[in-house]
Design an enzyme around this catalytic site. Structure first.
Site, PDB file in Angstrom:
ATOM      1  CE  LYS A  47      -3.325  -0.959  -0.576  1.00  0.00           C
ATOM      2  NZ  LYS A  47      -3.753  -1.554  -1.898  1.00  0.00           N
ATOM      3  N   GLY A  49       2.243   2.583  -3.089  1.00  0.00           N
ATOM      4  CA  GLY A  49       2.394   3.103  -4.443  1.00  0.00           C
ATOM      5  C   GLY A  49       2.885   2.084  -5.442  1.00  0.00           C
ATOM      6  CB  THR A  50       2.988  -1.631  -5.388  1.00  0.00           C
ATOM      7  OG1 THR A  50       3.337  -1.604  -4.010  1.00  0.00           O
ATOM      8  CG2 THR A  50       3.792  -2.694  -6.105  1.00  0.00           C
ATOM      9  CG  HIS A 102       4.940  -6.076  -1.194  1.00  0.00           C
ATOM     10  ND1 HIS A 102       4.957  -4.789  -1.687  1.00  0.00           N
ATOM     11  CD2 HIS A 102       3.702  -6.576  -1.469  1.00  0.00           C
ATOM     12  CE1 HIS A 102       3.778  -4.516  -2.231  1.00  0.00           C
ATOM     13  NE2 HIS A 102       3.011  -5.579  -2.115  1.00  0.00           N
ATOM     14  NE  ARG A 124       0.150   6.418   0.036  1.00  0.00           N
ATOM     15  CZ  ARG A 124      -0.680   5.850  -0.813  1.00  0.00           C
ATOM     16  NH1 ARG A 124      -0.603   4.544  -1.056  1.00  0.00           N
ATOM     17  NH2 ARG A 124      -1.591   6.555  -1.430  1.00  0.00           N
ATOM     18  CB  ALA A 221       1.700   7.990 -15.112  1.00  0.00           C
ATOM     19  CB  THR A 222      -2.912  11.483 -13.843  1.00  0.00           C
ATOM     20  OG1 THR A 222      -3.902  10.946 -14.721  1.00  0.00           O
ATOM     21  CG2 THR A 222      -2.105  12.552 -14.557  1.00  0.00           C
ATOM     22  CG  ASN A 225      -6.067   9.870 -16.909  1.00  0.00           C
ATOM     23  OD1 ASN A 225      -7.254  10.197 -16.853  1.00  0.00           O
ATOM     24  ND2 ASN A 225      -5.160  10.621 -17.511  1.00  0.00           N
ATOM     25  CG  MET A 226      -2.995   3.505 -13.072  1.00  0.00           C
ATOM     26  SD  MET A 226      -1.601   3.469 -11.959  1.00  0.00           S
ATOM     27  CE  MET A 226      -2.433   3.501 -10.381  1.00  0.00           C
TER      28      MET A 226
END
Length: 294
Positions: A47, A49-50, A102, A124, A221-222, A225-226
């Site tokens: 959790k 940003g993968t 991970h 993060r 990549a926003t 959008n993703m």
């Protein structure tokens, strides 16, 4: 190896989820072949940003991904090393070898320590990580059931979740950074200035994109959008699993910096903050806790 319940397995001091885990592969992971300069590994605690990073690498390396001339899931382009959901033959994949994991630093293939393959560690702020993890656990039955965020926070702070203890994960990777060709990036920096983050990643990877391609990568990549891109957001994969179709839930949540404030009580935050200060004393990496921070 320790059996810790229906969903978790402890291997060499680290908690794995059982789904998609090949223990035999794990036992021999130290000898996994690394293809030197062609290989890129995204390292994250869960959790953190993968999926966003997988999409970013896919857009940078595969023109057909951005142009949609090839219908391939992002997780197939940048698969998880330890969780081979799609039963991919890793040895048959052409270069470049792109992976997500991970894993803690001591469980990755020893060939990764020759400093030729590239490692991008995305981190993060742990309050957002913990809150996202809690909601993810309920939505997708990731861990043993917990009914409240208070209960989950205790498991998180004890490291009794997939990925083990957040503090250990990030500190050990940073403390052993000299063993790897590694670049550290904050997920929050990607949210605040995606274009600059893409440029930094490309510089580290030795990839030069012209302005037109760069603009396209940044646009696609926003997070927004993703989030609704079925090839990038894991919806197709997770909703195809037994018992998941009926949920039809979005795998990706808000992606908001500081959303922990909407979920943690003052008392919970104070307890978390006290432990954070103790665990990260003299730790040099900075964190962004709120969208308004500079």
């Amino acid at each position: 190896m320790e059996d810790t319940g229906r969903r978790l397995l402890k291997f060499k001091g680290y908690y794995f989820k059982r789904v998609g885990l090949d223990v035999d592969f794990l036992e021999n992971l130290d000898d996994f072949e690394i293809r030197d300069d062609d290989d890129v590994f995204i390292i994250t605690y869960p959790k953190s940003g993968t999926i966003w990073s997988q999409q970013l690498l896919s857009l940078i390396y595969f023109e057909e991904h951005g142009k949609r001339t090839e219908n391939l899931e992002t997780v197939d382009r940048v698969p998880f090393l330890e969780y081979n959901f799609q039963n991919i033959d890793f040895s048959a994949r052409p270069s470049p070898h792109l992976f997500s994991t991970h894993l803690p630093h001591y469980l990755v293939p020893r060939g990764l320590k020759n400093k030729k393959a590239k490692v991008i560690y995305i981190y993060r702020n742990p309050k957002d990580v913990m809150c996202l993890y809690f909601h993810f656990s309920h939505k997708w039955a990731e861990n043993e059931a917990t009914t409240t965020i208070e209960e989950f926070m205790e498991l998180f702070l004890e490291g009794k979740v997939t990925g083990s203890l957040w503090f250990d994960h990030i500190k050990s990777w940073y403390e052993h950074r000299s063993h790897f060709h590694i670049h550290f990036m904050m997920d929050e920096d990607m949210k605040k200035d995606l274009r600059n983050s893409v440029l930094k990643v490309c510089k580290f990877l030795g990839k030069e994109l012209n302005e037109e391609v760069l603009d396209a990568v940044v646009r696609q990549a926003t997070f927004q959008n993703m989030k609704y891109d079925p090839l990038a957001n894991y919806e197709n994969i997770l909703n195809s699993q037994p018992g998941q179709k009926k949920k039809k839930a979005l795998f990706l949540c808000k992606g908001t910096i500081g959303d922990w404030k909407n979920h943690m009580t003052v008392e919970q935050n104070e307890r978390f903050e006290k432990i954070f200060q103790i665990k990260t004393k003299d730790f040099p990496l900075e964190f962004i806790w709120d969208i308004n921070e500079e």
